[in-house]
Design an enzyme around this catalytic site. Structure first.
Site, PDB file in Angstrom:
ATOM      1  N   THR A 158      -7.957  19.637  40.289  1.00 35.33           N
ATOM      2  CA  THR A 158      -8.987  18.698  40.746  1.00 35.33           C
ATOM      3  C   THR A 158      -9.261  17.786  39.557  1.00 35.33           C
ATOM      4  OG1 THR A 158     -10.601  20.437  40.324  1.00 35.33           O
ATOM      5  CG2 THR A 158      -9.934  20.101  42.598  1.00 35.33           C
ATOM      6  N   LYS A 184      -5.668  26.754  38.596  1.00 32.42           N
ATOM      7  CA  LYS A 184      -6.529  25.608  38.337  1.00 32.42           C
ATOM      8  C   LYS A 184      -7.918  26.166  38.026  1.00 32.42           C
ATOM      9  CE  LYS A 184      -8.838  23.200  40.970  1.00 32.42           C
ATOM     10  NZ  LYS A 184     -10.190  23.785  40.775  1.00 32.42           N
ATOM     11  N   THR A 195     -14.161  25.595  41.174  1.00 34.82           N
ATOM     12  CA  THR A 195     -13.365  26.615  41.835  1.00 34.82           C
ATOM     13  C   THR A 195     -12.184  27.009  40.975  1.00 34.82           C
ATOM     14  OG1 THR A 195     -13.950  26.051  44.075  1.00 34.82           O
ATOM     15  CG2 THR A 195     -11.778  27.016  43.754  1.00 34.82           C
ATOM     16  N   GLU A 276     -15.633  22.799  31.563  1.00 34.25           N
ATOM     17  CA  GLU A 276     -16.216  21.462  31.573  1.00 34.25           C
ATOM     18  C   GLU A 276     -16.905  21.155  30.244  1.00 34.25           C
ATOM     19  OE1 GLU A 276     -17.065  20.993  36.289  1.00 34.25           O
ATOM     20  OE2 GLU A 276     -18.495  22.145  35.118  1.00 34.25           O
ATOM     21  N   ASN A 399     -21.511  16.967  35.105  1.00 35.30           N
ATOM     22  CA  ASN A 399     -22.204  17.558  36.240  1.00 35.30           C
ATOM     23  C   ASN A 399     -23.467  16.846  36.677  1.00 35.30           C
ATOM     24  OD1 ASN A 399     -20.606  19.888  37.030  1.00 35.30           O
ATOM     25  ND2 ASN A 399     -20.875  20.458  34.888  1.00 35.30           N
ATOM     26  N   SER A 404     -19.137  10.719  43.693  1.00 36.02           N
ATOM     27  CA  SER A 404     -18.558   9.385  43.908  1.00 36.02           C
ATOM     28  C   SER A 404     -17.464   9.482  44.946  1.00 36.02           C
ATOM     29  CB  SER A 404     -18.018   8.844  42.594  1.00 36.02           C
ATOM     30  OG  SER A 404     -17.171   9.811  41.998  1.00 36.02           O
TER      31      SER A 404
END
Lengths: 404, 404
Positions: A158, A184, A195, A276, A399, A404
């Protein structure tokens, strides 16, 4: 988005696994200009095992996979995964999408729908435009090749900043058994949670229950020992497939289980490395707990503490926050018995800062990209190791954005 | 540091409480140019009750207070609190500092050391220079006045951006019973975690066990229902003192308990409003759970989720993350029975986005400074309300700084 500073240098060379082929396609589920569906085809007799999120609001795909795992593994099988839309919390429509995709793949491959395993990752609560996926099934089947596993790894990304792969070969009775896996992870999934999807393939010969036992056991030592932000996805899935094509029986073989462990740990670490906003890869090592359960509580309390993770981001040797995280964990602990180390540096013991502690030395250590925080509770023989990353402005940037 | 955008307009007018006097002093424990010690003196016969952090690594002060709570309340009593140094994880030195401070106060006031209650807040693991505090005790005693409660509130601030006070007056048998409380909260405590200290005073006449019962009960509905970042301090303390000076017996009086609840809730909300980096004040309301325990699990899972809190910071109506947080909480939940509201806006029901949902309307709501997220699980009558704030760049700025 820039590639994570913690990324491996390159995608590893993954061996072809006899009995498995791959293809990917650009179905335009949500993203433009990239592949977003992968299909893996598994030969007749493949054993398929899996572990999944325990979320009470897990996705339609997860529920469907769980219901199929025990099925008779005599036929061929397939795994189809899309990125861009998670098909989670999409009500009855979500069940319908899973069913439509499974039927399309089963029809094209002439296999049972009960042998088609799906996953979807991406935005939550938007109806999955599954027609875009089903219309690509013929193309995906036509393009199958044993060499396309890296393409598959890319199609399921993603906003992962790099594709994730790992491999091991283990000699059994003088013959090689191969394992190759892709994953992933916790790149942003515009706009939703991180995820984690993992697919592992091997040409070993092993029954479904035995394969299930290995991945369940190793999952507790690998993927269940990583945390980026303590949040749990509604779609997390790990599926392992053993084609048996090598003809080598690995039942009860410890070396095979160890090799599976190695591949799973490698992929789990790569997920953390792509956390992240991550800039530091952190190993949290807890020993001396009353038991392993307490050790895990302490390790996870440290690894999930926003105050610990922001201190690491700031390269601050703030061992007081480790004391805090030990204290709040709920595990048995005694201020005067615990010791804390940053790398090899003894930071605290006997209920206070170590007499030899040097802030300068500790601060220099915190500048490393890979850090180990060790806590010994001095109570028993319980131990646990978990892996995490720091909490940075990058995490907030990713986050707190509008969808979008 | 700028005052939190969520701060009340001004410090409230707090009434004088008969039987309690206050003073503050600048002892220079760590900060320059401000007060950092407060002493409250309680008249003979005051009942003192308290609730404290459950951390396994709690500070020497907390352990000392806990050991004293049951003591005979016939003598006068005192509360002394310093900011700048938490005296936590300071080994045997920490116990010695508590003892030295208690002895100094007891000697000066001619009371029993067992009736002196301390707290320290600030940096962890640095030896408390308690001589700086004990040398100020004469001055603190000489300057006592019933009107100096706001000064006391200011002296215990660390990097709170505003002092916190709350009050209530309740009529019992036609006569007024007064309650006044102060708190410090989750501003950064350079460089450590956000200790919460709360002191509540009343002129009510009530036994120690009855007062303890009221604050323990109300604590579960107030301070135990707030969270800034899920981290628990080693020093959190709430101490309530009833001087009995009004001569009004409030034993078993519901209006008094309600008034205590009101003061505690007001202070608890102010702590959240001064949460590190907070820009939004969020009420999480869970109903329809199998029981209250499950409701609290869901509410805390939402309130502590970094993904939910960053979405709120970004004014993103990201209800998918609420679904995720419900799912991971461990409480019983059914995708198709739960409903989610942002304010009055029905966002999701029947396992999917509500048919009337408008992203535009929901996004407009998220721009409010005060938000309510409501989840009904549709299973039973369990309910829970908790309060939190958003997770912003401000939080990272404050907590990823080096200690200075």
């Amino acid at each position: 988005m820039a590639v994570s500073p913690l990324a491996p240098e390159r995608f590893p060379e993954l061996p072809e696994i006899d009995g498995v082929t791959f293809a990917s396609a650009a179905a335009g589920v949500r993203y433009a200009g990239r592949t977003d569906v992968m299909l893996a085809c598994l030969t007749v007799g493949s054993a398929v095992a899996g572990v999944f999120t325990r979320s009470a609001t897990r996705s339609a795909n997860v529920l469907d996979c769980q219901s199929k795992l025990g099925s008779d593994p005599t036929g061929a099988a397939a795994i189809i995964v899309n990125s861009g839309n998670s098909n989670a919390f999409t009500g009855k429509h979500g069940d319908g999408s899973v069913s439509a995709i499974c039927t399309a793949v089963a029809d094209e491959l002439k296999i049972e729908p009960s042998r088609v395993f799906t996953a979807s990752t991406g935005v939550i609560g938007e109806r999955l435009p599954h027609e875009r996926i089903t219309s690509k099934v013929s193309e995906l089947v036509a393009n199958q090749s044993p060499s396309k596993i890296e393409e598959a790894a890319r199609a399921i990304m993603t906003t992962d900043t790099f594709p994730k792969g790992a491999t091991a070969t283990v000699m059994v009775d003088g013959k090689p058994v191969k394992i190759a896996g892709i994953a992933k992870g916790s790149g942003m999934i515009a706009p939703d949670m991180a995820t984690m999807l993992v697919y592992i393939f091997t040409d070993a010969n092993i029954s479904q229950p035995d394969l299930q036992k290995i991945i369940s056991t190793q999952n507790d030592r690998t993927f269940n020992c990583i945390t980026v932000d303590s949040d749990t996805s509604t779609s997390d899935s790990l599926v392992a497939a053993a084609t048996g094509a090598s003809g080598i029986d690995v039942t009860g073989n410890d070396a095979f289980a160890d090799a599976m462990h190695g591949v799973m740990l490698d992929l789990a670490h790569q997920v953390v490395r792509d956390g992240e906003g991550a800039t530091k890869f952190v190993t949290v090592d807890v020993t001396g707990a009353a038991d392993d359960t307490d050790a895990r509580k302490v390790a996870m309390s440290i690894a999930n503490s926003p105050l610990v993770k922001t201190a690491i981001a700031g390269e601050d040797a703030n061992w007081g926050r480790i004391v805090m995280a030990v204290g709040k964990s709920g595990a048995a602990a005694d201020r005067d018995l615990l010791s804390i180390r940053f790398g090899d540096i003894l930071v605290a013991e006997n209920g206070w800062r170590s007499p030899d502690y040097s802030e300068e030395v500790a601060s220099a250590y915190m500048k490393n990209q890979e850090l180990t925080i060790s806590v010994d509770l001095g109570l028993g023989s319980g131990k646990s190791t978990v892996w995490t990353c720091d909490l940075t402005h990058g995490y907030i940037d990713i986050n707190a954005d509008y969808r979008s």
